[in-house]
Design an enzyme around this catalytic site. Structure first.
Site, PDB file in Angstrom:
ATOM      1  N   SER A 120      79.902  83.403 -45.309  1.00  0.00           N
ATOM      2  CA  SER A 120      79.153  83.181 -46.556  1.00  0.00           C
ATOM      3  C   SER A 120      79.470  81.812 -47.126  1.00  0.00           C
ATOM      4  O   SER A 120      78.596  81.130 -47.659  1.00  0.00           O
ATOM      5  CB  SER A 120      79.534  84.230 -47.599  1.00  0.00           C
ATOM      6  N   ASP A 165      90.240  91.413 -44.711  1.00  0.00           N
ATOM      7  CA  ASP A 165      91.053  91.028 -43.550  1.00  0.00           C
ATOM      8  C   ASP A 165      92.118  89.985 -43.848  1.00  0.00           C
ATOM      9  O   ASP A 165      92.978  89.749 -43.026  1.00  0.00           O
ATOM     10  CB  ASP A 165      90.158  90.404 -42.461  1.00  0.00           C
TER      11      ASP A 165
END
Length: 779
Positions: A120, A165
């Site tokens: 993104s 993550d």
């Protein structure tokens, strides 16, 4: 970059900011959105929600809506992202980006805050670099006027990394990582109980296609037997090694084995290692009853942890400042946290290093991949390898004797610190003793030797298993000295709160009279109050914070039905306002009364008036936190009575004293990991110090640097002599004279809609990622 701080309130006048969440969702994104909206409005800017990520930016229309102060109320405790996120093909094409630019220009939006993962953020940077071309195309085709094009001549972009993550280089923690760890640990704890009943082996698969952070920290936090992560494939004979390791654990008397696998785990040749492969191996070779649990999307769900709410809120504030201070020449930046400091990093440098890691892994340059992940990741790996893979030496020849104890009130994570201290000590070849009931036990000789399995399974247990007391050592120096000689204690690891520190100071004083006290000692701060000088954090404070937060969420929810209710909640902390302030930030409180920030009857009046105004809006509830010792006359009862009287006919008041639940509970992943690493670091220091102080066959340590507090300062774990910390301590109130978190108080007030000045002089400067690598926190 320092500003006159009164300028913050008018920084955004005439500007517009759009905020969007993109890519996979992460808990804490809502906290960031809420902060961007509220701080944006506070600076005088208009703020727009972009619903459904980049797709909403391309489609425009109703997807881009102006936000109001109230529209982000009650968002803080929700997981996921309220404004929606979507994977978007259109934005990858120039045609899509052209439509997105058109939608922004028409609304006069030239500032974009993107909350998402590296994909993104890369997209955002492309968008920015094409901006002027996109505008000239739009102008040529008559979609925008020349005037509109001039008004929107450049686009500012700031990224916030939201990804469970923690796979983004340059940021210590990404938004959502801590919450994902909370979900994983809840499950591991639950599985541990059933595995013990049946003597089973469990293989748990956690998320992380390219990054093993979640798997690694989980294995440290639950004391797993083995972890498989993409960055560090196991040696070629790993099957033998793993099976040997599992049977050794069983033979030491453990009833369970836990193996953690990241979904992207691979071997040295890049071939995937799946959880099924591991299960089949264990069943075939060892015949153990083995089960596989794949955690999947559970990890993305649930309510954000206190850490993620505070992280999201702080990053949101920093993002607005970075946008509004931006010029056409400032590169797109990412705001992130390093240690506990907000930093700004050039977006593309971070994206580049993140890509380099993936490339290094694809090309099987694993050592380099590990280095690029940063020091914090490497430290986790080193501690894991020591605790899970090194066999303690058989003989204790040439070993030293080190004793471990708990002092002060119980705090979650103490046991994890004891466990790692004992085990790292044994790995070094030392004889490890544990002392029950603090200094009192040291005086009474309540001391025993601890072997490897003595501390088995301690990581996840709350409270203090060794027992802890507030007693100080001074009045029993005679007996303590006798026991140091009797048990041949050559070093002391003291895990505890303010008493552990003052006890350390007394031991230093006592060295003048008693030679026996001339042994190295180190204090590991562990207290819910977080009031130990020399450390920004103490073990146990994160757990307490989450407990307070959860309770505040429930209390706020109870008010949703009854409307017009104000809750006054008393928190622990002695004179230290850390818990009240941080819980106030994390739970969205209207005020937090603390000792360090003196308040008068006038302030109380302003707060009541503020709540009266708030009841006229759509948000009809208030939350006020009060630290237990913030003021001896304005007690919780007094404030409750004042609010009840002044709020008559406008709102009801209720009070809650949270009490000892704040010291209990199972430690959070942060506290387990922090405690484990502090224990390891303390023992490494200890073995060095003992060798240094060895004179004529005995230990004699008399220098100031042989009695230290191990603390986290800004970005590193540091050892500071207790005697040097004396000047930094307010002994009467048992707090450090300077506390870093006080700088966060203005954010609390702005997010609660107070018109105050935000001092922006403390702002983060743009740093470069390469320089950061070497000086990064080794936590």
């Amino acid at each position: 970059m320092t500003h006159e701080h009164h300028a913050a309130k008018s920084l955004g006048i005439g500007k517009a900011i759009a905020v969007l969440t993109s890519g996979g969702d992460a808990q804490g994104m809502n906290a960031a959105v809420r902060a961007v909206v509220r701080v944006g409005i506070y600076t005088g800017a208009r703020v727009f929600f972009v619903h459904e990520g980049y797709q909403g930016l391309v489609d425009g229309g109703d997807n881009i809506r102006e936000a109001t102060w109230e529209s982000v109320s009650m968002m803080l405790q929700l997981g996921g992202t309220v404004i929606g996120s979507a994977r978007c093909k259109d934005f990858r094409e120039r045609e899509g980006r052209l439509r997105a630019a058109h939608n922004l220009v028409k609304r006069g939006i030239t500032n974009l805050c993107v909350i998402g993962g590296d994909g993104s953020l890369t997209g955002a940077d492309t968008f920015r670099s094409e901006w002027s071309d996109l505008l000239s195309d739009l102008q040529k085709s008559g979609k925008i006027t020349a005037e509109e094009a001039t008004k929107s001549s450049y686009l500012n972009i700031v990224g916030l990394v939201g990804s469970i993550d923690n796979d983004f280089c340059g940021t210590d923690m990404t938004i959502g990582t801590d919450s994902a760890l909370h979900r994983i640990i809840e499950i591991v704890d639950a599985i541990t109980t059933t595995a013990q009943s049946h003597q089973r082996t469990f293989v748990l698969e956690v998320m992380g296609r390219h990054c093993g952070y979640l798997a690694l920290v989980t294995s440290l936090s639950c004391g797993a037997d083995w972890v498989f992560i993409p960055e560090c494939p196991p040696d070629d004979d790993w099957e033998e090694h793993l099976c040997r390791r599992l049977s050794e654990t069983r033979n030491r008397g453990s009833r369970l084995n836990i193996i953690i696998v990241a979904e992207g785990a691979i071997d040295k040749n890049g071939k995937p290692i799946t959880s099924e492969d591991i299960k089949n191996l264990v069943v075939k070779r060892l015949g153990y009853d083995t089960r596989v649990t794949v955690l999947g999307h559970v990890q993305r769900g649930g309510t954000p942890s206190a850490f993620d709410r505070i992280l999201g809120s702080r990053m949101g504030v920093e993002a607005v400042m970075a946008l509004l201070e931006g010029t056409p020449d400032t590169p797109a930046c990412v705001v992130s946290l390093s240690g506990n400091q907000a930093v700004r990093l050039p977006l593309m440098e971070c994206v580049q290093v993140t890509k380099d890691v993936t490339r290094a892994m694809d090309e099987r340059r694993f050592d380099e991949a590990l280095k690029l992940r940063g020091r914090s990741f490497m430290n986790n790996w080193e501690v894991y390898k020591l605790l899970a893979h090194v066999r303690p030496p058989k003989s204790k020849s040439g070993s030293h004797t080190v004793a471990v104890m708990n002092v002060g009130a119980p705090a979650a994570g103490m046991n994890a610190a004891v466990r790692s201290t004992v085990r790292i000590g044994l790995i070094q070849g030392n004889r490890m003793l544990v002392v029950h009931d603090g200094f009192e036990g040291l005086a009474k000789g309540q001391i025993e030797e601890a072997g490897w399995s003595y501390v088995g399974g301690w990581t996840g247990q709350g409270g203090s298993k060794l027992g802890t007391k507030r007693t100080l050592p001074k009045k029993s120096f005679e007996q303590i000295s006798a026991n140091i000689t009797k048990f041949n204690i050559q070093g002391l690891v003291i895990i505890g709160g303010f008493e552990a520190y003052t006890g350390g100071l007394e031991l230093m004083e006592g060295r003048k009279q008693y030679d026996e006290l001339c042994i190295p000692f180190v204090v590991i701060p562990a207290t819910v109050s977080n009031n130990v000088p020399g450390s920004d954090f103490s073990v146990g404070a994160d757990t307490a914070l989450n407990t307070i937060c959860m309770t505040c969420d429930r209390i706020k929810q109870s008010a949703a039905g009854t409307k017009r209710r104000v809750f006054i909640i008393e928190t622990m902390g002695g004179y230290c306002g850390y818990l009240a302030t941080m819980a106030g930030l994390a739970a969205g409180a209207d005020a937090a009364y603390i000792f360090e920030d003196p308040f008068t009857i006038r302030d109380l009046q302003v707060n009541v008036e503020h709540l009266v105004q708030k009841m006229k809006t759509t948000v009809k509830r208030g939350l006020v936190l009060r630290n237990e010792k913030c003021n001896e006359n304005y007690t919780t009862d007094f404030i409750f009575n004042l609010y009840s009287e002044e709020g008559k006919g406008i709102f009801d008041s209720r009070k809650n004293v949270l009490g000892h639940m704040q010291q209990g509970g199972s430690p959070t992943p942060f506290d387990r990991n922090f405690a484990t690493k502090m224990g390891a670091k303390a023992m490494n220091w200890m073995s060095g110090k003992i060798k240094e102080s060895y004179r004529n066959g005995r230990i004699f340590a008399n220098s100031p640097d042989s009695g230290c507090v191990l603390g986290m300062r800004k970005r590193a774990l540091v050892f500071q002599p207790v005697t040097e910390l004396k000047e930094q301590t307010d002994f009467e109130h048992r707090i450090p004279k300077e506390q870093w978190w006080l700088k966060l108080r203005p954010i609390l007030k702005i997010l609660a809609k107070y018109e105050i000045d935000l001092d922006t002089s403390e702002h983060a400067h743009l740093e470069h990622i390469s320089r950061k690598r070497s000086g990064e926190a080794n936590v």
